[in-house]
Structures are given as structure tokens and as C-alpha cells.
Design an enzyme around this catalytic site. Structure first.
Site, PDB file in Angstrom:
ATOM      1  CB  CYS B  13      61.531  25.248  48.360  1.00 34.83           C
ATOM      2  SG  CYS B  13      61.799  24.084  47.033  1.00 34.83           S
ATOM      3  CB  CYS B  16      58.903  24.520  43.508  1.00 30.86           C
ATOM      4  SG  CYS B  16      59.304  23.457  44.879  1.00 30.86           S
ATOM      5  CG  ASP B 429      21.456  61.946  26.305  1.00 29.85           C
ATOM      6  OD1 ASP B 429      21.496  63.150  26.053  1.00 29.85           O
ATOM      7  OD2 ASP B 429      21.833  61.064  25.510  1.00 29.85           O
ATOM      8  CG  ASP B 633      25.546  57.019  25.386  1.00 29.74           C
ATOM      9  OD1 ASP B 633      26.335  57.476  26.227  1.00 29.74           O
ATOM     10  OD2 ASP B 633      25.491  57.421  24.213  1.00 29.74           O
ATOM     11  CG  ASP B 637      25.238  60.829  27.887  1.00 35.09           C
ATOM     12  OD1 ASP B 637      25.293  61.839  27.191  1.00 35.09           O
ATOM     13  OD2 ASP B 637      24.476  59.874  27.663  1.00 35.09           O
TER      14      ASP B 637
END
Lengths: 122, 748
Positions: B13, B16, B429, B633, B637
Site C-alpha cells: 500500500c 509502505c 578525418d 573522433d 567532428d
């Protein structure tokens, strides 16, 4: 023969109507009444229950899946438009976070597209 | 501060929630505890260990376990256990169904007598009909329940077809048994054997499919298996073994040779070589000393080290990789969409075809038309296999993405996988992708005059180091690194003057030194004639020459270069051999760019490209109709990676940011890129084979089942054969996808 043919045509019409034309009931989720903004969809016997839900637009919410179907098809749920794909553990709740969505219809289905459901956002 | 997630059992419930949160907050070291009642989980930020938290919850009257987030292995074993239970159930269903179906079928084949012509036969077949009903209830229940549930939901699936097919055969047979006189004499045939056999065979097919599916997740199992269960941490000066989930940030962890690294961290003591192949695909062990990063799941080979935990639990690189691979394996590439559209309409269409087929046979079929109509309608329903279509794409994606992960290639989703297989132009690249990204001193050439005066490479290097010791310029750092490696210490410089865009000037030991580019030398009228040829040669080799003069006389050329990775040439050739247009992008000057491009066999390159112009170059290529892959990388980039059709982030070991791209290459080698392309092509080929097979199977199977071959060849398919074909069509698709597990990228 005429009766049989008419019965056949009627059967075809019924198939088309029942599976494609009929718009089944949509469960509307009232987010203000759902605990922690979460809602459970049960996967059982090859179906999502409920399979059609309606939620408010532009409001993120979580839905939970409870998979009771042991077949491997039920193992994953995909919401392609949201790029969501999650594995569902058997007999355990799995929470899936939905982002704030624009109004529209978003399909969700199992990996093989045999179990299907729809989220209507409005 | 570490955050634990606990699963709470017994909370029934809302009240709790407060009780559990309060109990946890009273544990020393807990900063925050928040319970999610719907999920029955508590998230706790604490410096204490999870045992203390679990104890506190138990004292409050509930049960708690650590959440599965850190425990992929448990989730996997639970899944395997559930699959095993389901497999056994399917096999039991199959045995029960076939133990009735096989004898019945053999009886029919041997005697040819499966019809009802007398009251005794009526009784016998009634008993058989009841036995068949029991098989339907016990072995085929899941088909009928699934079909009914789908029907109520206005949807239809494979269960619908099986339920309709077997149900129709059984119902017709029962009509024959109860009211044979209502059926023409020639058509008083019963089909109980078909019902039992189909249920048995399809259960067998599902069980075999389940087994084959298990193998498709081998890669993820291997990744999950990399996570060790315990770690040896140093606490209060003592080395103790603890559960992996008890390791918290900043713990000092001891790893001995042969042991696995338990969490991500930074080496604080010791020197070793670590095998990272399981995460990066890099076959050579990587040397690690103080300050180096180590990653969970990798294996310590040679030395004993201590490291400080920097990422634990679900934050380790391994956990990220597992999550990403799992997600990607469930995603679908666009090629699967057509099958999705078809499968959405498939079952009702098959139902309509079955009805049409029955009507055609009833109207135009030979005597007994009703029997032919029943057999063809049943066979159409049974032979159609939406599963083969539905499985075709996801199974291959599952294996392909898992296979890629094994090679250190992380593919974000099915779409990236598909597009990668279609790339026509690959933009690379230069710095950090083709080259190592770390300039190194390559040459020291001393003039004859200076050599005669006793200057050597070492003394020249010492002078250069003296001039550059305060600089953070990459070229200066390359000089300092070599000086450090050779144990050369920088001296002291006076009257130091930096000349922007040219170099530096300073006094060392009473001598005036100039160190910089050609412009610096020319402006100081220093004669370079002796070295013109060598300088041109160095530039042609993609090296940057720097000149050192002592008291206005040229003393040496020091060349610095960013070396090309050992395997870049071979990997670029692999891409070109695949018919791909390979283009290099760099911010460097044209001469260096050309030299690097020539060396690696690239004919197209763009030099002096500013970082913000890289994405424009990618767009230019896209405008030419190319499907462009961009490899960089992942940090500098990022915009170009995002705009490319597929962005590949190339990493160095386990440090790479795996969130930043469509495809992440965990090792620095460009072979990873060629592997990624090769695997994606192989996966797409596999998907196409599966889709083709599934389409052809259904496109040919359904008309044959409907009886199109009957008028010409007199051929009609038996429903049992249709059941077997349907069951094994899915198994074939999964088995074909599993072939990808044996895929090997080109040897390199």
C-alpha cells in the site's frame, strides 16, 4: 449453392469489418489518477491488454509492460516512431519512458509485428 | 556518490512508501532515498554498502534485493530458465499430439480407410474425435486461447490461422461422425490425424525456433559473461574480496595477473598489459601504467596493479555497451518495414483467401466438392506463415549487431546498420582517424658544419627542448616527449622571445638560437641552401620541418609528423576495393594533406578545412547523390558525424564516447570501419535472403495449398505437409540468421 456463396461473401465481409474497419475501444489514461504517472499493459496470450491507449499530448509519461506470455515473440516491444525497443522480462514489470509526444498515432508491436497496439496522443 | 536501486517485495500500500524510505534514510551515509511505488523500487544515494540498506528494509518488515540494473547476468539466467520451461512445455505438447497423430496418419496411409460408413465406425471415430479434442485442449490450448484473445482485440495472428485450420478440420470430422448422411458418401472422410499432426508439428517448430533463437543472443551472453562477480578492494589497509555490486566510487581495487578488471578505473600503482580484445576487438594487449584508464571486463595479463574505481555498476563502459547492444538488437532497419506492413494485413488476407478457395472448389470442384473445399481451405490456413516474414529481419539484426559488438563495432540501431551497408562515399578525418593524432618527432638532420663542431642529434634535441620546454604547442610537445624518452633534460634559456607564426628566439649558453619555420629563417637572412632538398623531401613525406640556427648559422632541421596508423593503408584499400569513394578531410595545409593522401592511396582530399566547414563538405557529397559515411573522433567532428548518413566515431580503446555516433569503432584501427561495413553488408544480405525466402514461401505455398496446380497436375497439398512446411519455415529463417555467427571479416 446460392446460399453457400452468399454465406461465403458474408464471411469475407465480416472478416474485413471485424479486423480492419471496426474501431475498437480505446483506454484513455487519466495521468492525474495513475500512480507515479505509470500505467500497466499486460502481454498475454499473444495480445496487449489494453492494446489501444490514449494519452495527453506534450506530456512525458511512463508505461509499464507486464509480460505473461512466454512465447519468444512477446519478448520485445518496439515503438518505431520513438525509436524505442526494449526487452520484456517474463512475469516482471518493465517501465518504458515515453517522451512528450505530439498529437498523433504511435504503433507499438512485438518484434515480429504479430502483437500490435496503438498509442493515440491527443 | 553511488546510487543503489533496490527491488522491494511486500509493499502493498501507499503507506509502505514512507515507512521504507524512513528506514533507509536512518542508515548511516544515506543522503537520499526515493521509492517508486508503482515499480516497487527504491533509489538510494549513499556512501554505505547495499547490505546495510537491505538489512534496514528487512527490519522494517519487507524484503529487498539489489535491482537487476547491475545484474544483467541474473536477468539473462532468468530468461534462459523461462525459455527452458517454455521449451519443455512445447516438447511435451508435441509428444502428446504426435503420439495420437502419427498412429492415425500411419493407419490412414496403410489402410487408406479414414471414412465413416457404418455405426461401428461412427463409435470408433467418435472416440478418436474425443481424443483429438483432448490433444487440442492440452497440446494446442495456447493456439486457441491466443486466437480468441486476438479475435476479441480485432487482431489476428499465427494462432488465429492454426486455430481456424485445425478447428475447421476437427469440426468437419465431427459432423461426418455425427451426421454422415448429411455429407456425400465420397466426402465422409475424417481429418483428426491432420488436427493432431499439425498441432504436434507446429509445437515442434516453435520449440526448435526457441532453441535457434537462443543462439542468436550468444554475443550479448558473452558480453554479460565478461563482468566478474567479485572484486578485491583495499579498505582500511586490508585487501578484501567483495561482491561486484558493493564496489563504490574511489575504491582502490587490486588486480593480479590473469584476473579480470572488475569496474572502470584509473591505474594508481603498477604496470601491466591488458587484453581489451573482448571490448575493442584490438588483438594486442595494451600497456598500462599509472594514470591509464582500465575498463571492466578486460583481462589483466602481466603485472599486478592497483586502480581507483571511477565508474561502477551500470555506469561502466561494459554496462553501457551491453545496454546499447541489447537495444540495438531489438530495433528494426527500414528494410523490414515492408514485411511489417504485409504482416499487419497478412492473417485476415489469408482468411479471405481460404474462404475464396473453398467457394471456388464448392462451385467448380470435382466430386466430392465439399471435401476438396475443406482440405484446400484448411491447407491455406495452415501453410501461411506470417512468422517467417516477421522473423526475417529481427533475427538477422540480432545476430549481425551482436557479431559487430564482438569485433569492437557498436551499431546504434537497425537503421544505422542498413545505411552502413549502402554507403557509397566515406569521408575520413585525417588527424586521429588516418593518423595517430599525436605528432611525433621523426627526424633530426644536423648540418655538416655543426656536426664538425661536435653537435649531435642529442645535443640538437637538448637545445630544441630547452627552447620549447614552456610551450604547449603540439609540435613542441612532440619534441619534449622525445627528449623525455631519451632522458634528455632541458637547459635554461634567456631573453626568450616568441615570434607569432614563426617560432622562437632565445639565448642559450651565450649563443643566439632561432627555432621555427622557414619564414623565421628567411626573415633573419639565414642561408637554407644546404637543406632545401632535404626539406622538400620531408614535406613530401608529410612531415613538418622546423629549422634551428645557432648564431645565425643553420644548425639542424627537426621534423615532426603525425604518423599514419600502421594499418590505415590496408584498411583504406579494403574500403576502396568495396567500390567505395574514399575522401580525406583535414585542417592541415595542402602539401601535408597531399602527402598523407598519397601515402594512404587516397586521391580525393580537402585540405585547410575549418572544423565548422566539415559538415558542409559532407552535404556537398550528399548533394552529388552519395550516401555518405563520416568517420572522425566523435568530439571535434560531431556536427559532421551527425549530418552524414552514417557517423562513425573512431575511438582509442575503451575511452571512446559511445553515445556520440551511429556506429562506434572501439579500436583506433580503420580496419574496424571496414569490418563494420562488411558486417552490415553481410547482415543486409542475410535479411534479404530471409525476406525473399519468406515471401516466396508464402507466395508459392498459399496458391499451391489453394489447389492452383490441381487442374493441370492433379496435385493437392495434404494439410499435414502444410503444417510441417509452416513449422519449419520459421526454423529455416532463424537458422539462416544464425549463419551470420560464423561471419569473419576479411583477414587483416
Amino acid at each position: 449453392m446460392l446460399m453457400i456463396n452468399l454465406a461465403g461473401l458474408l464471411l469475407i465481409a465480416l472478416i474485413i469489418w471485424w479486423f480492419w474497419l471496426y474501431k475498437p475501444e480505446v483506454v484513455v489514461i487519466d495521468t492525474s489518477k495513475v500512480d507515479n504517472n505509470e500505467f500497466v499493459i499486460t502481454v498475454e496470450n499473444g495480445t496487449y491488454s489494453p492494446s489501444r491507449i490514449k494519452i495527453a499530448a506534450n506530456k512525458p509519461m511512463s508505461i509499464q509492460f507486464m509480460r505473461k506470455d512466454p512465447s519468444p515473440c512477446a519478448e520485445a516491444v518496439l515503438i518505431p516512431a520513438l525509436q524505442i525497443s526494449e526487452s520484456l522480462p517474463l512475469n516482471k514489470l518493465k517501465t518504458i519512458q515515453l517522451p512528450a509526444m505530439d498529437a498523433g498515432e504511435y504503433d507499438f508491436h512485438c518484434q515480429m509485428n504479430m502483437i500490435q497496439g496503438k498509442i493515440t496522443v491527443s | 556518490m553511488p546510487v543503489y536501486e533496490l527491488l522491494i517485495d511486500g509493499a502493498s500500500c501507499g503507506s509502505c512508501v514512507k515507512k521504507i524510505e524512513t528506514a533507509i534514510q536512518q542508515v548511516e551515509g544515506v543522503e537520499k532515498a526515493e521509492m517508486n511505488f508503482a515499480q516497487r523500487t527504491v533509489s538510494v544515494s549513499t556512501t554505505s554498502n547495499s547490505d546495510a540498506l537491505i538489512l534496514a528494509v528487512e527490519k522494517a518488515g519487507y524484503n529487498a534485493t539489489l535491482s537487476q540494473a547491475e545484474n544483467e547476468e541474473q536477468a539473462l539466467s532468468e530468461k534462459e530458465a523461462a525459455d527452458w520451461v517454455y521449451y519443455k512445455k512445447l516438447m511435451q505438447d508435441m509428444i502428446l499430439a504426435l503420439s495420437l497423430g502419427v498412429p492415425l496418419m500411419l493407419y490412414g496411409l496403410i489402410t487408406g480407410e479414414m471414412s465413416v460408413n457404418s455405426s461401428q465406425e461412427q463409435i470408433v471415430w467418435f472416440v478418436v474425435g474425443v481424443l483429438t479434442l483432448l490433444v487440442m485442449v492440452f497440446s494446442g490450448r495456447h493456439f486457441y486461447v491466443g486466437a480468441w484473445q486476438s479475435f476479441k482485440n480485432h487482431s489476428a495472428n499465427m494462432d488465429t490461422l492454426i486455430a481456424l485450420g485445425t478447428g475447421t478440420a476437427w469440426l468437419y470430422s465431427m459432423v461426418v461422425v455425427f451426421a454422415p448422411e448429411a455429407i456425400p458418401e465420397m466426402a465422409r472422410h475424417v481429418y483428426f490425424e491432420a488436427t493432431a499432426m499439425i498441432i504436434g508439428l507446429i509445437n515442434l517448430g516453435l520449440a526448435m525456433e526457441l532453441k535457434a533463437r537462443g543462439r542468436t543472443s550468444d554475443a550479448i551472453k558473452r558480453l554479460i559473461g565478461l563482468q566478474p562477480k567479485t572484486a578485491r578492494v583495499v579498505r582500511d589497509g586490508q585487501e578484501i574480496d567483495i561482491d561486484i555490486d558493493q564496489v563504490v566510487l574511489n575504491d582502490i581495487v587490486r588486480v593480479r595477473p590473469g584476473e579480470k578488471i572488475s569496474v572502470d578505473g584509473i591505474v594508481t600503482e603498477g604496470h601491466t598489459a591488458i587484453d581489451e580484445s573482448m571490448l575493442t576487438g584490438e588483438p594486442m594487449p595494451v600497456e598500462k601504467t599509472e594514470g591509464a584508464n582500465v575498463a571492466a571486463g578486460t583481462i589483466n595479463k602481466t603485472g599486478s596493479i592497483l586502480f581507483k574505481a571511477t565508474r561502477v555498476g551500470k555506469n561502466t563502459s561494459l554496462a553501457h555497451i551491453i545496454r546499447m547492444v541489447k537495444q540495438a538488437q531489438n530495433s528494426k532497419p527500414p528494410i523490414g518495414r515492408l514485411a511489417d506492413v504485409i504482416s499487419a494485413y497478412f492473417v485476415p488476407v489469408i482468411m479471405i483467401i481460404a474462404v475464396v478457395s473453398a467457394m471456388v472448389w464448392l462451385n467448380f470442384g470435382p466430386h466430392p466438392a465439399i471435401a476438396y473445399a475443406l482440405v484446400t481451405a484448411t491447407t491455406v490456413l495452415i501453410i501461411a506463415c506470417p512468422c517467417a516474414l516477421g522473423l526475417a529481419t529481427p533475427m538477422s539484426v540480432m545476430v549481425g549487431i551482436g557479431k559487430s559488438a564482438e569485433a569492437g563495432v557498436l551499431i546504434r540501431n537497425g537503421e544505422a546498420l542498413q545505411t552502413a551497408s549502402q554507403i557509397t562515399a566515406m569521408v575520413l578525418d585525417k588527424t586521429g582517424t588516418i593518423t595517430l593524432g599525436a605528432p611525433k618527432l621523426t627526424d633530426i638532420l644536423v648540418t655538416d658544419i655543426m656536426a664538425a663542431k661536435g653537435f649531435t642529434e642529442a645535443t640538437i634535441l637538448q637545445l630544441a627542448a630547452t627552447l620549447e620546454s614552456g610551450s604547449e604547442h603540439p609540435l613542441a610537445m612532440a619534441i619534449m616527449e622525445t627528449a623525455n624518452e631519451k632522458g634528455i633534460e632541458a637547459g635554461t634559456a634567456h631573453s626568450f622571445k616568441a615570434i607569432a607564426g614563426h617560432g622562437v628566439q632565445a639565448e642559450v649558453d651565450g649563443k643566439t638560437l632561432l627555432f621555427g619555420n622557414e619564414k623565421l629563417m628567411r626573415s633573419n637572412k639565414i642561408d637554407l641552401d644546404d637543406f632545401v632538398e632535404q626539406a622538400q623531401q620531408l614535406a613530401a613525406e608529410a612531415k613538418t620541418p622546423m629549422y634551428l640556427s645557432i648564431d645565425n648559422q643553420l644548425a639542424a632541421i627537426i621534423a615532426v609528423a603525425d604518423p599514419i596508423k600502421d594499418d590505415s593503408i590496408a584498411a583504406i584499400k579494403r574500403l576502396q576495393d568495396n567500390g567505395m569513394r574514399v575522401i580525406m578531410l583535414t585542417g592541415d595545409n595542402r602539401a601535408t594533406a597531399k602527402a598523407v593522401a598519397d601515402k594512404v592511396g587516397i586521391t580525393e582530399f580537402f585540405a585547410e578545412v575549418l572544423p565548422e566547414e566539415k559538415s558542409a563538405k559532407v552535404q556537398e557529397l550528399q548533394a552529388q547523390g552519395e550516401i555518405v559515411g563520416m568517420t572522425g573522433d566523435g568530439i571535434n567532428d560531431a556536427p559532421a558525424l551527425a549530418i552524414a548518413n552514417v557517423g562513425f566515431a573512431i575511438g582509442t580503446g575503451t575511452d571512446v564516447a559511445i553515445e556520440s555516433s551511429d556506429i562506434t569503432l572501439m579500436r583506433g584501427s580503420l580496419h574496424g570501419l571496414a569490418d563494420a561495413i562488411a558486417i552490415s553488408k553481410a547482415t543486409l544480405r542475410n535479411i534479404k535472403q530471409n525476406l525473399f525466402g519468406a515471401f516466396i514461401y508464402n507466395a508459392a505455398g498459399v496458391p499451391i495449398a489453394a489447389g492452383v496446380l490441381f487442374p493441370v497436375f492433379g496435385l493437392l497439398l495434404n494439410p499435414v505437409i502444410a503444417g510441417a512446411a509452416m513449422a519449419f519455415s520459421s526454423v529455416t529463417v532463424v537458422t539462416n540468421a544464425n549463419r551470420l555467427r560464423f561471419f569473419k571479416a576479411e583477414e587483416h
